[in-house]
Write a protein that holds these residues in place. Sequence first.
Motif, PDB file in Angstrom:
ATOM      1  N   ILE A   1       0.851  -1.184   0.000  1.00  0.00           N
ATOM      2  CA  ILE A   1       0.000   0.000   0.000  1.00  0.00           C
ATOM      3  C   ILE A   1       0.888   1.237   0.000  1.00  0.00           C
ATOM      4  CG2 ILE A   1      -0.203   0.297   2.497  1.00  0.00           C
ATOM      5  CD1 ILE A   1      -3.221   0.520   0.221  1.00  0.00           C
ATOM      6  N   SER A   2       0.502   2.238  -0.777  1.00  0.00           N
ATOM      7  CA  SER A   2       1.203   3.516  -0.758  1.00  0.00           C
ATOM      8  C   SER A   2       0.451   4.476   0.150  1.00  0.00           C
ATOM      9  CB  SER A   2       1.290   4.102  -2.171  1.00  0.00           C
ATOM     10  OG  SER A   2       0.013   4.547  -2.597  1.00  0.00           O
ATOM     11  N   GLU A   3       1.058   5.609   0.464  1.00  0.00           N
ATOM     12  CA  GLU A   3       0.381   6.604   1.290  1.00  0.00           C
ATOM     13  C   GLU A   3      -0.886   7.099   0.611  1.00  0.00           C
ATOM     14  OE1 GLU A   3       3.401   9.568   1.951  1.00  0.00           O
ATOM     15  OE2 GLU A   3       3.907   8.697   3.901  1.00  0.00           O
ATOM     16  N   GLN A   4      -0.913   7.049  -0.730  1.00  0.00           N
ATOM     17  CA  GLN A   4      -2.076   7.499  -1.496  1.00  0.00           C
ATOM     18  C   GLN A   4      -3.128   6.401  -1.655  1.00  0.00           C
ATOM     19  OE1 GLN A   4       1.241   8.053  -2.796  1.00  0.00           O
ATOM     20  NE2 GLN A   4       1.116   9.888  -1.524  1.00  0.00           N
ATOM     21  N   GLY A   5      -2.868   5.200  -1.099  1.00  0.00           N
ATOM     22  CA  GLY A   5      -3.848   4.126  -1.171  1.00  0.00           C
ATOM     23  C   GLY A   5      -3.746   3.252  -2.398  1.00  0.00           C
ATOM     24  N   GLU A   6      -2.646   3.328  -3.135  1.00  0.00           N
ATOM     25  CA  GLU A   6      -2.461   2.456  -4.295  1.00  0.00           C
ATOM     26  C   GLU A   6      -2.013   1.073  -3.824  1.00  0.00           C
ATOM     27  OE1 GLU A   6       0.559   4.945  -5.657  1.00  0.00           O
ATOM     28  OE2 GLU A   6      -0.693   6.120  -7.026  1.00  0.00           O
ATOM     29  N   VAL A   7      -2.638   0.034  -4.353  1.00  0.00           N
ATOM     30  CA  VAL A   7      -2.302  -1.348  -3.992  1.00  0.00           C
ATOM     31  C   VAL A   7      -1.324  -1.894  -5.024  1.00  0.00           C
ATOM     32  CG1 VAL A   7      -3.186  -3.682  -3.691  1.00  0.00           C
ATOM     33  CG2 VAL A   7      -4.480  -1.727  -2.806  1.00  0.00           C
ATOM     34  N   GLY A   8      -0.179  -2.387  -4.545  1.00  0.00           N
ATOM     35  CA  GLY A   8       0.863  -2.854  -5.452  1.00  0.00           C
ATOM     36  C   GLY A   8       1.090  -4.351  -5.370  1.00  0.00           C
ATOM     37  N   PRO A   9       1.834  -4.909  -6.345  1.00  0.00           N
ATOM     38  CA  PRO A   9       2.055  -6.355  -6.431  1.00  0.00           C
ATOM     39  C   PRO A   9       3.005  -6.866  -5.358  1.00  0.00           C
ATOM     40  CG  PRO A   9       3.348  -5.217  -8.091  1.00  0.00           C
ATOM     41  CD  PRO A   9       2.488  -4.172  -7.451  1.00  0.00           C
ATOM     42  N   ILE A  10       2.921  -8.174  -5.144  1.00  0.00           N
ATOM     43  CA  ILE A  10       3.766  -8.838  -4.139  1.00  0.00           C
ATOM     44  C   ILE A  10       4.289 -10.145  -4.726  1.00  0.00           C
ATOM     45  CG2 ILE A  10       2.668  -7.803  -2.127  1.00  0.00           C
ATOM     46  CD1 ILE A  10       1.666 -11.264  -3.369  1.00  0.00           C
TER      47      ILE A  10
END
Length: 349
Positions: free
Chosen positions: A271-280
């Motif tokens: 998660i980014s501070e802006q709420g973007e969900v990223g891959p793992i």
Amino acid sequence: MGRRASTLTFAAAVVVLLTAIAALLPVPYVVLMPGPTSNTLGSVEGQGEVISVSGRKTYPTSGHLQLLTVSVRGGPGARMDLFDAVRGWLDSADAVVPRESVYPEGQTREQARQLNAEEMAASQSNATTAALHYLEIPMDVVVQAVLKDAPAEGVVRAGDVIVAVDGEAVADPEAVRAAISAHEPGDTVVVTVERGGERLRLTLKTVDGGGGRAMIGVTPSARVRAPLKVDIKLEDVGGPSAGMMFALGLIDKLTPGELTGGAFVAGTGTISEQGEVGPIGGIQQKLVGARRAGATVFLAPAANCADTRGAVPDGLRVVKVASLEEAVTALDTLREGDAAKVAALPSCA
């Protein structure tokens, strides 16, 4: 026994011995396996609540917002031989991958542990910021660090609370960066800060931070505003991939009603501070771990969708999300139970 038979017997014994020796030699692989899972709405024995909140009203929760982990066999400082690799290849829930795809060459066990701890701390901070922004709960923007020999050195101090840039209020670190980089290098920028109970207007001249981007040399960071206090803790778990589930758990605790409706939901994603969900990484193992734990719904980063194909256990529905807002919307839809809307949820299928 004739000479020919003796020779063949000796050769066979040598082959067996060499094969055994070769099998016991270290191999440059690691095995990824489904790891422990934890409910971000619950507690861990001996550690207390995974997410605890004080200074603001909280609400009862139920169900599961389960974070997932991947266990690794054969990492830095650990030995893995061919027998270990073969066992991993034979288990459909495991994956055998080159060691360098998980650990940089030369990385020690302590370096890997430290990196995992740092990534976990960053994911917890980002999750808190993303959740509070989603809920429109104000946060302070503080100066985390001041770069050496930058215009801000000696003028701005670490710990200063940034209130405004050029007279315009700023609500998050991204707003500070955007307001400063909107200038041309060499322009003057006025940063208003609070320090020791005083409000100060600091005038600085920007410089080129690279690529023609104006900068003053501060690192802004979001901080929970008193009296609210958020504490996220989970020992022996590292990395950034629990960020989205931490954010969802915090939102559930700070809002009326139950986000899951009592259902068992698992998920993963940075998660980014802006709420973007990223891959793992290791999503195939996390799918298995989720179903084994009892999950019926799995929230997957949109960028990992291709990795889930052919790896989804029976009884587990995978919903793809690219942002915290999409994840909350998906949970709302599942809880409300409108068949047409549920069927329309984006899937990795």
